[in-house]
Design an enzyme around this catalytic site. Structure first.
Site, PDB file in Angstrom:
ATOM      1  N   TYR A 159       0.716  -1.326  -0.032  1.00 15.61           N
ATOM      2  CA  TYR A 159       0.109  -0.157  -0.370  1.00 15.61           C
ATOM      3  C   TYR A 159       1.062   1.260   0.440  1.00 15.61           C
ATOM      4  O   TYR A 159       0.600   2.265  -1.169  1.00 15.61           O
ATOM      5  CB  TYR A 159      -0.825   0.077   1.403  1.00 15.61           C
ATOM      6  CG  TYR A 159      -1.364   1.177   1.571  1.00 15.61           C
ATOM      7  CD1 TYR A 159      -2.733   1.875   1.178  1.00 15.61           C
ATOM      8  CD2 TYR A 159      -1.172   2.186   2.296  1.00 15.61           C
ATOM      9  CE1 TYR A 159      -3.147   3.041   1.415  1.00 15.61           C
ATOM     10  CE2 TYR A 159      -1.335   3.240   2.972  1.00 15.61           C
ATOM     11  CZ  TYR A 159      -2.651   4.189   2.397  1.00 15.61           C
ATOM     12  OH  TYR A 159      -3.223   4.652   2.074  1.00 15.61           O
TER      13      TYR A 159
HETATM   14  P1  NAD Z   1     -11.979   5.040   2.393  1.00 11.57           P
HETATM   15  O1  NAD Z   1     -11.815   3.775   1.709  1.00 11.57           O
HETATM   16  O2  NAD Z   1     -13.205   5.862   3.232  1.00 11.57           O
HETATM   17  O3  NAD Z   1     -12.401   6.354   1.448  1.00 11.57           O
HETATM   18  C1  NAD Z   1     -11.559   5.733  -0.684  1.00 11.57           C
HETATM   19  C2  NAD Z   1     -12.855   6.026  -1.421  1.00 11.57           C
HETATM   20  O4  NAD Z   1     -12.378   6.115  -2.742  1.00 11.57           O
HETATM   21  C3  NAD Z   1     -13.653   4.725  -1.415  1.00 11.57           C
HETATM   22  O5  NAD Z   1     -15.235   4.396  -0.784  1.00 11.57           O
HETATM   23  C4  NAD Z   1     -12.966   4.427  -2.963  1.00 11.57           C
HETATM   24  O6  NAD Z   1     -15.330   3.620  -3.131  1.00 11.57           O
HETATM   25  C5  NAD Z   1     -13.229   5.412  -3.367  1.00 11.57           C
HETATM   26  N1  NAD Z   1     -12.313   4.680  -4.624  1.00 11.57           N
HETATM   27  C6  NAD Z   1     -11.387   4.307  -4.652  1.00 11.57           C
HETATM   28  N2  NAD Z   1     -10.403   4.009  -5.646  1.00 11.57           N
HETATM   29  C7  NAD Z   1     -11.398   4.770  -6.537  1.00 11.57           C
HETATM   30  C8  NAD Z   1     -11.816   4.494  -7.706  1.00 11.57           C
HETATM   31  N3  NAD Z   1     -10.464   4.133  -9.196  1.00 11.57           N
HETATM   32  N4  NAD Z   1     -12.192   5.294  -8.223  1.00 11.57           N
HETATM   33  C9  NAD Z   1     -13.627   6.270  -7.767  1.00 11.57           C
HETATM   34  N5  NAD Z   1     -13.691   6.004  -6.850  1.00 11.57           N
HETATM   35  C10 NAD Z   1     -13.033   4.575  -5.903  1.00 11.57           C
HETATM   36  O7  NAD Z   1     -10.557   5.755   2.071  1.00 11.57           O
HETATM   37  P2  NAD Z   1     -10.085   7.808   3.890  1.00 11.57           P
HETATM   38  O8  NAD Z   1     -10.012   6.423   5.072  1.00 11.57           O
HETATM   39  O9  NAD Z   1     -11.208   8.190   3.748  1.00 11.57           O
HETATM   40  O10 NAD Z   1      -8.738   7.564   2.774  1.00 11.57           O
HETATM   41  C11 NAD Z   1      -8.976   8.683   1.926  1.00 11.57           C
HETATM   42  C12 NAD Z   1      -7.851   8.882   1.091  1.00 11.57           C
HETATM   43  O11 NAD Z   1      -6.579   9.783   2.441  1.00 11.57           O
HETATM   44  C13 NAD Z   1      -6.757   7.892   0.645  1.00 11.57           C
HETATM   45  O12 NAD Z   1      -6.368   8.219  -0.205  1.00 11.57           O
HETATM   46  C14 NAD Z   1      -5.870   6.850   1.910  1.00 11.57           C
HETATM   47  O13 NAD Z   1      -5.085   6.166   0.750  1.00 11.57           O
HETATM   48  C15 NAD Z   1      -5.361   8.365   1.877  1.00 11.57           C
HETATM   49  N6  NAD Z   1      -5.635   8.063   3.513  1.00 11.57           N
HETATM   50  C16 NAD Z   1      -6.241   7.394   4.700  1.00 11.57           C
HETATM   51  C17 NAD Z   1      -5.717   7.815   5.978  1.00 11.57           C
HETATM   52  C18 NAD Z   1      -6.308   7.865   6.846  1.00 11.57           C
HETATM   53  O14 NAD Z   1      -6.174   7.432   8.115  1.00 11.57           O
HETATM   54  N7  NAD Z   1      -8.021   6.688   6.738  1.00 11.57           N
HETATM   55  C19 NAD Z   1      -4.180   8.060   6.343  1.00 11.57           C
HETATM   56  C20 NAD Z   1      -3.479   8.416   5.536  1.00 11.57           C
HETATM   57  C21 NAD Z   1      -3.908   8.568   4.557  1.00 11.57           C
END
Ligand code: NAD
Length: 320
Positions: free
Chosen positions: A150
């Site tokens: 990841y």
């Molecule tokens: P999440 O899984 O709740 O939300 C991501 C959304 O993106 C999902 O609803 C999914 O359906 C959508 N998605 C994924 N691939 C897609 C595509 N190709 N086309 C359209 N939609 C797509 O995740 P989150 O926790 O809200 O994370 C949001 C962002 O923050 C991500 O990029 C994640 O890598 C980053 N991030 C999150 C955290 C955390 O602690 N939550 C920490 C570091 C980075």
């Protein structure tokens, strides 16, 4: 401003969309509802944004959608879509990680370049780009050595953002989030699972010995950082840590959860999982300088909010 929020049905994307709408912006949200977790949870996340007339939603995958139509006329792009989750990124699942995290980001950047007019593209990067760091606090210049597949894909996409900025002046900003928590946190994440276990009177499962530490960041602080990244000129082309400002062990999280839930909690320790790092703790001076960012919500306040939210959704499930 006209905004595009990718991954709008997810945890961070839905909160960010709500805040943009409250601030008077127009938001188009896109999400593929990838099946990493239950669609019903994501539909619920969208209830807030959908209550605004200034919100439009497109269901589709960034890998296949005609992106020009989505990006045309947009001022700010907030690219939150990704296949999240460290532990699931090994093995055959990696193909989905490369598609959703690397290919989708490259398509979005290429579209922003071709269409033109985008004033800011804010990318949701991650502390996972650092891997199992050994010196703290972690600076943006610290070694980048992801510890999970990841993390490899999040770093590749971040590098693409920087490349499109340096070569073609696409105004990108990458925010490296450190473990985000709060209401609507993804169901695979620790605090969500901890709250659910407490509500079900089950033991909390902790991987490793519980002395690992994390720099936890409350969702509204992450949302604020995104808005500032879109509005600050100094942010263009930058990569910066966005963190909660304190480092705590998982054992102390349990103590706080006992307090906010008014219950005594049983803990079961299990083996460390592949890809999990031992400690995270960020230096946030760059975000302070470029964005005037400083986290506002303490872990105790934030955990109380997340526990209340968990209580509301799991009570609904139990009475349904
Ligand atoms: P999440 O899984 O709740 O939300 C991501 C959304 O993106 C999902 O609803 C999914 O359906 C959508 N998605 C994924 N691939 C897609 C595509 N190709 N086309 C359209 N939609 C797509 O995740 P989150 O926790 O809200 O994370 C949001 C962002 O923050 C991500 O990029 C994640 O890598 C980053 N991030 C999150 C955290 C955390 O602690 N939550 C920490 C570091 C980075």
């Amino acid at each position: 401003m006209r905004c595009l929020v990718t991954g709008v049905a997810g945890f961070v994307g839905s909160h960010l969309a709500e805040r943009l709408l409250e601030d008077g912006h127009e938001v188009c949200g896109v999400d593929a509802f990838i099946d990493y977790y239950d669609r019903a949870i994501k539909e619920k996340n969208l209830e807030g944004p959908r209550s605004w007339n200034s919100f439009t939603f497109v269901e589709g995958n960034l890998i296949h959608l005609p992106l020009e139509r989505l990006v045309e006329g947009v001022d700010w792009v907030f690219h939150q879509a990704a296949q999240a989750g460290v532990r699931a990124s090994w093995g055959e699942e990696f193909a989905r990680y490369t598609e959703c995290n690397v290919l989708a980001t490259q398509r979005l950047l290429e579209t922003a370049l071709r269409v033109g007019g985008v004033k800011r593209l804010v990318y949701a990067s991650s502390s996972s780009v650092y891997g199992d760091a050994q010196t703290f606090p972690i600076l943006e210049e610290s070694q980048l050595r992801p510890f999970s597949p990841y993390g490899v894909t999040k770093l590749a996409a971040e590098n693409l953002c920087t490349l499109y900025h340096h070569n073609f002046q696409v105004p990108t900003v990458s925010l490296r989030y450190f473990t985000v928590y709060g209401p609507r946190q993804r169901p695979d994440m620790a605090f969500h699972k901890f709250c659910k276990a407490i509500l079900n009177h089950e033991p909390i499962r902790i991987y490793d010995d519980g002395y690992q530490t994390r720099d936890f960041t409350y969702i509204s602080d992450v949302v604020e950082a995104n808005i500032r990244a879109a509005t600050s000129e100094a942010a263009i082309g930058q990569v910066m840590n966005i963190a909660g400002g304190s480092r705590v062990t998982l054992r102390s999280v349990i103590d706080i959860l006992e307090e906010v839930s008014c219950s005594s909690v049983k803990v079961a320790f299990e083996a460390k999982q592949h890809g999990d790092v031992r400690h995270t703790f960020a230096d946030t001076q760059r975000a302070q300088q470029c964005l005037n960012y400083s986290p506002l919500i303490s872990l105790k306040e934030g955990l109380a909010e997340e526990f209340d939210y968990a209580r509301s959704i799991y009570r609904l499930v139990q009475t349904a």
